[in-house]
Design an enzyme around this catalytic site. Sequence first.
Site, short mmCIF file in Angstrom:
data_model
loop_
_atom_site.label_atom_id
_atom_site.label_comp_id
_atom_site.label_asym_id
_atom_site.label_seq_id
_atom_site.Cartn_x
_atom_site.Cartn_y
_atom_site.Cartn_z
CD GLU A 111 -2.77 -1.42 2.24
OE1 GLU A 111 -4.18 -1.17 2.19
OE2 GLU A 111 -2.40 -1.65 3.34
CD GLU A 131 -3.50 -6.24 4.29
OE1 GLU A 131 -2.80 -5.00 4.30
OE2 GLU A 131 -3.37 -6.84 3.42
#
Length: 258
Positions: A111, A131
């Site tokens: 990210e 995640e």
Amino acid sequence: MTIEYTKQGNVGIITINRPDARNAVNSDVASGIEDAIDQIEADDEVWVGILTGARTEKGYIFCAGADLKQMATDPGGMTTAKGGFAGFVQRERTTPIIAAVDGPALAGGTEIVLAADLVVASRTAVFGIPEVKRNLVAGAGGLFRLPRKIPRNIAMELALTGRLDFPAERAYDFGMVNRLCDEGQALDTALELAAEITENAPLAVAESRQIMLKSTDEPDEVGWKLSGEGMMKMFGTEDFGEGLTAFAEKRKPNWKGR
């Protein structure tokens, strides 16, 4: 120091330096990156930034994402008011940032890469947003930025499977990575790319970046309006006259950034 900041000419280099923790993001990293971006934004002599990770004893690692030990007790500590996660992924800025990725950039590491303007990656670099394997979602931009960079179905597969092995060469083929290099050469290659950028007028580079970010997903009339406004801004700068004079005199311009 968890974040090192140095300058080479008109380039500011930010290095995540937590090799014992695979360069994972904790509070110190987040605040350190935010402080480094503050320095870059305040320094008229820095026209391009590079964000990279320190080499670890186990080899090159860009960033392993959030520090899960801290997440268990203080997940908000890995964000800052101006930058969000890692002090970076939501940061408003004018200076283009190149991510120089050697080794894995996983979860929040991916990210961070997606929040950069340009990406240089070694052939040993891998990306992933795992995640879901920890009952989390990629909340630092991965779920909407990744499908803007690569085909949506591929991004969906990465998000739902949590795979950790999306290689830099495939990311390059999809256009997520600008330049590939050999292992250990990401920073040097990013510096070469930065040198190409800093040959150009810094105000025009910054304005072009902003126009592209604001207009790419908008109707053409927005692009025309922003482009016209950007051109008018350049007409009023000292560097506008320097660019024309240098062309007439057949020499390289001496940009002032004003």
